[in-house]
Motif scaffolding. Sequence first.
Motif, PDB file in Angstrom:
ATOM      1  N   GLY A 197       0.764 -17.273  -6.028  1.00 37.04           N
ATOM      2  CA  GLY A 197       0.212 -18.024  -4.994  1.00 37.04           C
ATOM      3  C   GLY A 197       0.765 -17.820  -3.604  1.00 37.04           C
ATOM      4  N   VAL A 198       1.920 -17.308  -3.487  1.00 31.97           N
ATOM      5  CA  VAL A 198       2.503 -16.797  -2.158  1.00 31.97           C
ATOM      6  C   VAL A 198       1.723 -15.662  -1.563  1.00 31.97           C
ATOM      7  CG1 VAL A 198       4.655 -16.069  -1.008  1.00 31.97           C
ATOM      8  CG2 VAL A 198       4.773 -17.710  -3.139  1.00 31.97           C
ATOM      9  N   GLY A 199       1.382 -15.732  -0.324  1.00 27.82           N
ATOM     10  CA  GLY A 199       0.837 -14.704   0.312  1.00 27.82           C
ATOM     11  C   GLY A 199      -0.056 -15.411   1.291  1.00 27.82           C
ATOM     12  N   PRO A 200      -0.358 -14.340   2.389  1.00 24.38           N
ATOM     13  CA  PRO A 200       0.064 -13.143   2.345  1.00 24.38           C
ATOM     14  C   PRO A 200       1.523 -12.865   2.750  1.00 24.38           C
ATOM     15  CG  PRO A 200      -1.345 -13.284   4.190  1.00 24.38           C
ATOM     16  CD  PRO A 200      -1.341 -14.427   3.303  1.00 24.38           C
ATOM     17  N   TYR A 201       2.220 -12.173   2.390  1.00 25.41           N
ATOM     18  CA  TYR A 201       3.620 -11.824   2.925  1.00 25.41           C
ATOM     19  C   TYR A 201       3.992 -10.343   2.948  1.00 25.41           C
ATOM     20  CZ  TYR A 201       4.467 -10.750  -2.027  1.00 25.41           C
ATOM     21  OH  TYR A 201       4.746 -10.099  -3.477  1.00 25.41           O
ATOM     22  N   GLY A 202       4.883 -10.017   3.737  1.00 27.66           N
ATOM     23  CA  GLY A 202       5.330  -8.474   3.838  1.00 27.66           C
ATOM     24  C   GLY A 202       6.042  -8.390   5.205  1.00 27.66           C
ATOM     25  N   GLN A 238      -9.663  -4.726   4.826  1.00 30.33           N
ATOM     26  CA  GLN A 238      -9.041  -5.401   3.765  1.00 30.33           C
ATOM     27  C   GLN A 238      -7.979  -6.216   4.110  1.00 30.33           C
ATOM     28  OE1 GLN A 238     -10.944  -6.263   0.912  1.00 30.33           O
ATOM     29  NE2 GLN A 238     -12.411  -5.169   1.964  1.00 30.33           N
ATOM     30  N   TYR A 239      -6.993  -5.577   5.237  1.00 25.63           N
ATOM     31  CA  TYR A 239      -5.774  -5.920   5.568  1.00 25.63           C
ATOM     32  C   TYR A 239      -6.002  -7.145   6.398  1.00 25.63           C
ATOM     33  CZ  TYR A 239      -1.358  -6.323   8.085  1.00 25.63           C
ATOM     34  OH  TYR A 239       0.031  -6.813   8.605  1.00 25.63           O
ATOM     35  N   ARG A 240      -7.061  -7.077   7.112  1.00 27.17           N
ATOM     36  CA  ARG A 240      -7.268  -8.101   8.193  1.00 27.17           C
ATOM     37  C   ARG A 240      -7.930  -9.641   7.501  1.00 27.17           C
ATOM     38  NH1 ARG A 240     -12.805  -6.940  10.848  1.00 27.17           N
ATOM     39  NH2 ARG A 240     -13.357  -7.553   8.733  1.00 27.17           N
ATOM     40  N   ASP A 241      -8.657  -9.207   6.307  1.00 25.77           N
ATOM     41  CA  ASP A 241      -9.143 -10.492   5.721  1.00 25.77           C
ATOM     42  C   ASP A 241      -8.149 -11.020   4.672  1.00 25.77           C
ATOM     43  OD1 ASP A 241     -11.486  -9.902   7.049  1.00 25.77           O
ATOM     44  OD2 ASP A 241     -12.336  -8.904   5.313  1.00 25.77           O
ATOM     45  N   THR A 242      -7.216 -10.161   4.082  1.00 28.03           N
ATOM     46  CA  THR A 242      -6.340 -10.668   3.174  1.00 28.03           C
ATOM     47  C   THR A 242      -4.980 -10.617   3.309  1.00 28.03           C
ATOM     48  OG1 THR A 242      -5.884  -8.519   1.969  1.00 28.03           O
ATOM     49  CG2 THR A 242      -7.923  -9.730   1.316  1.00 28.03           C
ATOM     50  N   GLY A 243      -4.540  -9.876   4.172  1.00 29.59           N
ATOM     51  CA  GLY A 243      -2.985  -9.702   4.774  1.00 29.59           C
ATOM     52  C   GLY A 243      -2.330  -8.807   3.691  1.00 29.59           C
ATOM     53  N   PHE A 244      -3.082  -8.011   2.835  1.00 26.89           N
ATOM     54  CA  PHE A 244      -2.358  -7.214   2.047  1.00 26.89           C
ATOM     55  C   PHE A 244      -2.951  -5.860   2.012  1.00 26.89           C
ATOM     56  CE2 PHE A 244      -1.755 -11.065  -0.687  1.00 26.89           C
ATOM     57  CZ  PHE A 244      -0.310 -11.179  -0.633  1.00 26.89           C
ATOM     58  N   LEU A 245      -1.792  -4.853   1.752  1.00 29.94           N
ATOM     59  CA  LEU A 245      -2.345  -3.424   1.295  1.00 29.94           C
ATOM     60  C   LEU A 245      -2.557  -3.504  -0.291  1.00 29.94           C
ATOM     61  CD1 LEU A 245      -0.231  -1.003   3.473  1.00 29.94           C
ATOM     62  CD2 LEU A 245      -2.515  -1.738   3.899  1.00 29.94           C
TER      63      LEU A 245
END
Length: 862
Positions: free
Chosen positions: A165-170, A823-830
């Motif tokens: 459940g942590v995220g987004p992070y990076g 997808q990065y904008r909406d989820t914060g992930f690659l």
Amino acid sequence: MARGERKRRAGPLADAPGPRAPDKAGRGGAGRRREGRVGVGPAAGPRRPGGRGAGDQGPGSAALVALGLALALGLGLGLSWRGILAWQRARRAVTLHPAPLALPPNSSSAAASPDLFWGTYRPHVYFGMKTRSPRAPVTGLMWLQQGATPGTLGQLRHTCEQGDGVGPYGWELHDGVSFGRQRLQDGPLLLTTEFVKRPGGSHGGEWSWRITAEPQSLEGSVSPLLSLFFYVATDGQGTVRPDPGTGGQLKGIDGHTEDLGDFRLVLLPPTNAKGTALKYGSYNVLWMPSPGLQLLTEAVKSRLNRWFQHRPPGGSPERYLGLPVSSQWEGENSQSGHTVRGQVVVQQLTLKIPFRVELVFESGSMGSGESRPGGRLAGSMLSQALDTHAAAFTHRFEETFRLGARGLSSGEQALGRAALSGLLGGIGYFYGQGLVLPDPGDEGPEEPATAPSLFPPAPLFTAVPSRSFFPRGFLWDEGFHQLVVHQWEPRLTREALGHWLGLLNADGWIGREQVLGDEARARVPPPFLVQRAAHANPPSLLLPVMRMLDGGDTADLDFLRTAFPRLQAWFSWLRQSQAGPLPLSYRWRGRDQAAAGLLNPKTLPSGLDDYPRASHPSPDERHLDLRCWVAFGASVLTQLAQKLGETRAETELADLAAKLRDENGLDSLHWAPELGAFADFGNHTGAVRLARGPQGLVRVVGRPPPHLQYVNALGYVSLFPLLLRLLSPDSPHLGPLLDLLADSRQLWSPFGLRSLSASSPLYGQRNSEHDPPYWRGAVWFNVNYLALGALDHYGHLDGPHQAHASQLHTQLRTNLVGNVWRQYRDTGFLWEQYSDQDGHGMGSRPFHGWTSLVLLAMAEDY
């Protein structure tokens, strides 16, 4: 992607096949099951940095001597010739290659590379650092939200987990060497972790951390009581000792290791965002024997067994779960005077957000305390250092990739910086012993019954595909990783390639997955710990080698000169061990057998896992992608040999390259007129399906029965002659391949090229009851990046398809970059892969492995 696993979670190591500990003669002892510390004992004696001493034998002579001894011993004991050969293969599988190492001796040490000695080389934890040494001391951060309601408890965070459940992070910014900034979102909590290194002294310099804790939103959020746990642990050598203060607050942590000498860690009092000291914080401390780094989370959690009261002046007391308040040693040797190896000190700080806190590592070789030259790297001095590094990173990023100059939006530029930073922040340093099963030979089964042996202890400096799901080294992934890294910091690429080539065994084989050390081992299901010395992987490390050749950097060329014997040995093993049934044909060894529950037996060594191959594996198979990889490799090594003046090797490699690039020869083995495309060949039928049986889904084979034919699977494999630029611009097959690529009923989608044609019978199909589709329709960025490069290549060559290739390049780049950005904008992930239906991210995340190639796509750097 030859991941070796698709599901979580790792089981106990005791379930793994029992390794054989090598005896003095290099042979395996009796297999037995082990738990815990297999392969991470003290390092063997130092290896020579290359060459042979006066009394050493060359590899050919050594083999003859070993074979002679084996014959004498084997025949004396009545062993068969086959048994003697099997023994020799087993021995060679875990013997290091005698060629000179590609890197200088002790290249990872503080003396040789002081600025790279410390780093965020623990990608599997949310924040932590270690040195590039076999028994490295480690530092890290855990956190625990005690809850907005007194007496409630959150989850202790430490290692990156896919489903926590942590995220987004990076990492938003990370230069790969001396600076980084990362944001982690955990429910209502936002943590920003920053570090900066300062050179000096004789042990790799110093560093400082800053952790900023704040609420996600200023509206409607309740600031929870937050505990941060800062720890330092030794792993087999060295000691750490808390310097007691009052009320559980330490003055510091003192330590000593062979690689670091004396050092001290100081947790400074917390402040607000402006640096003003806060009046109150609660402290707890733990000093204990190390349970093993892979067990550290549970060890800390198990000692959170008392409720304490947080009593800020003028505020209401709140209960929190904490470690002991005393700094007494929890081990058995507290009064013995003996040195206890493997220790952990944890300092817990508990208070309400918002706040920030700094941890400073100070080397004894740079003075003591705040009187050290330059002062303590904390407070305003740390703020200035962080700002300076951030500005330098941003400027250098634009100078290198020119995204702003190309007109990309500020959001897309932020994506590019995150792609690079996440990849650099995902570089790890691993050390340990892998488990290897020898090549059974032509006369043996693909799955030998012998127990695995331990590979010699070895280091590996490598980027990882995913911090949460794949925090270890993958051979064919690393070739794509280093395409990005090399554009930013060529020295890191030389280090990574040198470490991978250092894993070469006596035959020239490198294991496709590297699970080195306890922490890496704990994240891998036992069946996938063992590597098989008969199995290859695509030679994608030659992609950055080609870049290094084209770039003309003197340091790169010097490295390649030293690395050439190992590159040549690796490539020679690949083409000989994977030779197919006909001259100049090749097949991936190690395909799954036609088990009852598999729709199509997988081919993990190819990197394309469940991509459809011949329905019934056999030695008669010819694999198109492997032939193309070998042709590509022969061309790259020919250019390298020519550049280095290796005349004999150049002649041999050029002859092989010419034969493999001959389009008539490729046609005769792989062009399928009935499909109008290139294809695999093997014992195949399309009349297979999964049907429900008493034991679940089972494979049913209908009519026509399998027979030798081209495999009717249009997808990524079909494109490999195009992807690796093996066709001439006027090839009669280039047009049909471009049409296949551009057909929305086949491979084209608004989000990139799908991995398998939408019209294929296996498109989107499960491979077993518990194995969903992987390379059966999803969009993968690494192959799309190869396609972009190929389309750009043919779009710049005169020929009948130049305009079509150029137009497809422009549109494909727009589709790929646009979807990854959304997808990065909406989820914060690659993400690991993307849906060809609606573009959403799928698979593991964050995935700053080859998806970071989006940066090179934005820069049009192929």
